[in-house]
Design a protein around this motif. Structure first.
Motif, PDB file in Angstrom:
ATOM      1  N   HIS A 179       9.929 -11.052  -5.023  1.00 14.54           N
ATOM      2  CA  HIS A 179       9.315 -10.448  -3.875  1.00 14.54           C
ATOM      3  C   HIS A 179       9.064 -11.157  -2.660  1.00 14.54           C
ATOM      4  O   HIS A 179       8.433 -10.875  -1.609  1.00 14.54           O
ATOM      5  CB  HIS A 179       7.723 -10.151  -4.795  1.00 14.54           C
ATOM      6  CG  HIS A 179       7.900  -9.098  -5.780  1.00 14.54           C
ATOM      7  ND1 HIS A 179       7.177  -9.435  -7.059  1.00 14.54           N
ATOM      8  CD2 HIS A 179       8.677  -8.116  -6.104  1.00 14.54           C
ATOM      9  CE1 HIS A 179       7.456  -8.394  -7.857  1.00 14.54           C
ATOM     10  NE2 HIS A 179       8.456  -7.456  -7.285  1.00 14.54           N
ATOM     11  N   LEU A 196       6.719   4.783   2.861  1.00 13.48           N
ATOM     12  CA  LEU A 196       5.692   4.176   2.609  1.00 13.48           C
ATOM     13  C   LEU A 196       4.361   4.952   1.846  1.00 13.48           C
ATOM     14  O   LEU A 196       3.881   4.251   1.081  1.00 13.48           O
ATOM     15  CB  LEU A 196       5.111   3.504   3.922  1.00 13.48           C
ATOM     16  CG  LEU A 196       6.164   2.606   4.654  1.00 13.48           C
ATOM     17  CD1 LEU A 196       5.756   2.263   6.032  1.00 13.48           C
ATOM     18  CD2 LEU A 196       6.238   1.318   3.809  1.00 13.48           C
ATOM     19  N   THR A 199       5.357   4.863  -1.672  1.00 18.66           N
ATOM     20  CA  THR A 199       4.989   3.604  -2.283  1.00 18.66           C
ATOM     21  C   THR A 199       3.487   3.497  -2.472  1.00 18.66           C
ATOM     22  O   THR A 199       3.012   2.884  -3.353  1.00 18.66           O
ATOM     23  CB  THR A 199       5.583   2.519  -1.320  1.00 18.66           C
ATOM     24  OG1 THR A 199       6.781   2.638  -0.962  1.00 18.66           O
ATOM     25  CG2 THR A 199       5.002   1.202  -2.052  1.00 18.66           C
ATOM     26  N   ARG A 200       2.774   3.862  -1.682  1.00 23.18           N
ATOM     27  CA  ARG A 200       1.309   3.675  -1.702  1.00 23.18           C
ATOM     28  C   ARG A 200       0.689   4.537  -2.864  1.00 23.18           C
ATOM     29  O   ARG A 200      -0.227   4.015  -3.725  1.00 23.18           O
ATOM     30  CB  ARG A 200       0.658   4.424  -0.375  1.00 23.18           C
ATOM     31  CG  ARG A 200      -0.754   4.217  -0.345  1.00 23.18           C
ATOM     32  CD  ARG A 200      -1.568   4.864   0.876  1.00 23.18           C
ATOM     33  NE  ARG A 200      -1.538   6.237   0.766  1.00 23.18           N
ATOM     34  CZ  ARG A 200      -2.320   7.042  -0.008  1.00 23.18           C
ATOM     35  NH1 ARG A 200      -3.382   6.410  -0.814  1.00 23.18           N
ATOM     36  NH2 ARG A 200      -2.246   8.294  -0.237  1.00 23.18           N
ATOM     37  N   GLY A 202       2.290   5.221  -5.590  1.00 23.06           N
ATOM     38  CA  GLY A 202       2.903   4.698  -6.898  1.00 23.06           C
ATOM     39  C   GLY A 202       4.172   5.374  -7.440  1.00 23.06           C
ATOM     40  O   GLY A 202       4.228   5.167  -8.677  1.00 23.06           O
ATOM     41  N   ALA A 210       5.974  -1.933  -3.153  1.00 19.67           N
ATOM     42  CA  ALA A 210       4.656  -2.376  -3.034  1.00 19.67           C
ATOM     43  C   ALA A 210       4.303  -3.894  -3.266  1.00 19.67           C
ATOM     44  O   ALA A 210       3.317  -4.774  -2.654  1.00 19.67           O
ATOM     45  CB  ALA A 210       3.509  -1.773  -3.861  1.00 19.67           C
ATOM     46  N   ASN A 211       5.271  -4.442  -3.851  1.00 16.78           N
ATOM     47  CA  ASN A 211       5.018  -5.818  -4.431  1.00 16.78           C
ATOM     48  C   ASN A 211       5.708  -6.793  -3.162  1.00 16.78           C
ATOM     49  O   ASN A 211       5.587  -8.219  -3.510  1.00 16.78           O
ATOM     50  CB  ASN A 211       5.605  -6.096  -5.618  1.00 16.78           C
ATOM     51  CG  ASN A 211       4.748  -5.466  -6.843  1.00 16.78           C
ATOM     52  OD1 ASN A 211       3.443  -5.456  -6.735  1.00 16.78           O
ATOM     53  ND2 ASN A 211       5.478  -4.734  -7.733  1.00 16.78           N
TER      54      ASN A 211
END
Length: 246
Positions: A179, A196, A199-200, A202, A210-211
């Motif tokens: 990461h 994005l 990603t937010r 999940g 996200a990591n």
């Protein structure tokens, strides 16, 4: 402030059904006087290999590391990995096993794979390989925007069926140092704002994004194969990202 290096080493890895040939037009537009850039064909995607259908993700990871070693890459002179589409599985494993060898990873209409995920976990064991689907069926899964009739004809003629073991094998990741590798996502068929947002919330496809500690996103609007629809623009992005030191 972003600084650059004039002599990056770039390894271009294509997605499913593709070999090193998929990057030919991009390589023509890269500044070869200032970079060492090569495309590779992953194990299982060489049509002349009689055992190709039995290849695994582990075979592909080993091959990537062999090419990296052959390029003279080390922790002092790391490589920029450019991964298109389904190359995200073996490249995620390379990042997990040897993050010190990677200067930056550039995901082309792709992104890092979360641990435990497989591309096609339900593919029956008896299915040895997955051929390139008909284009009308493929278009329901990914965008063919920007591809000429000539590009589609070449794709069909040169595509190699994807090995079943590669599609079924889950990606097992254990090293959080992956990461820390600087990461660029080149968003083509899905805009970066949507990536994005997914990603937010999940979404499994983008869960590991996200990591990532050092993430840049670049929009290059086109279909899923920008190496054919916008090769000059993609080369410019790759050259710029590979040359960054910060």
């Amino acid at each position: 402030m972003t600084t650059t290096t004039s002599s990056p080493t770039i390894l271009l890895i294509p997605g499913h059904w593709l070999g090193a040939w998929a990057w030919d037009e991009v390589l023509e537009h890269l500044d070869t006087d200032e970079s060492r850039a090569v495309g590779m064909t992953l194990p299982g995607l060489d049509g002349d290999d009689p055992d190709r259908a039995a290849k695994t993700l582990d075979d592909q990871v080993a091959a990537i590391l062999d090419v990296v070693t052959g390029l003279g890459v080390s922790d002092n002179e790391p490589v920029t990995l450019v991964a298109h589409s389904g190359a995200n599985a073996p490249v995620s494993l390379v990042l997990d096993r040897h993050p010190e060898l990677v200067h930056r990873v550039v995901w082309v209409d792709s992104g890092p794979v979360a641990t435990g995920r497989a591309f096609a976990p339900d593919l029956p064991e008896g299915v040895e390989e997955l051929p390139l689907p008909a284009f009308d069926a493929l278009a329901h899964q990914v965008s063919l925007q920007g591809l000429s009739a000539e590009a589609l004809e070449r794709f069909r003629a040169r595509a190699v069926p994807e090995p079943g073991p590669v599609l079924r094998q889950p990606v097992e990741l254990t090293n959080d140092a992956r990461h820390k590798v600087p990461t660029t996502m080149v968003c083509c068929s899905i805009p970066s704002a949507q990536v994005l947002e997914l990603t937010r919330v999940g979404h499994p496809m983008f869960a590991d994004v996200a990591n990532v500690e050092h993430l840049d996103v670049i929009d290059l609007p086109t279909g899923h194969w920008p190496m054919w629809s916008r090769p000059r623009d993609l080369a410019k992005v790759i050259q710029s990202e590979a040359s960054r030191t910060t």
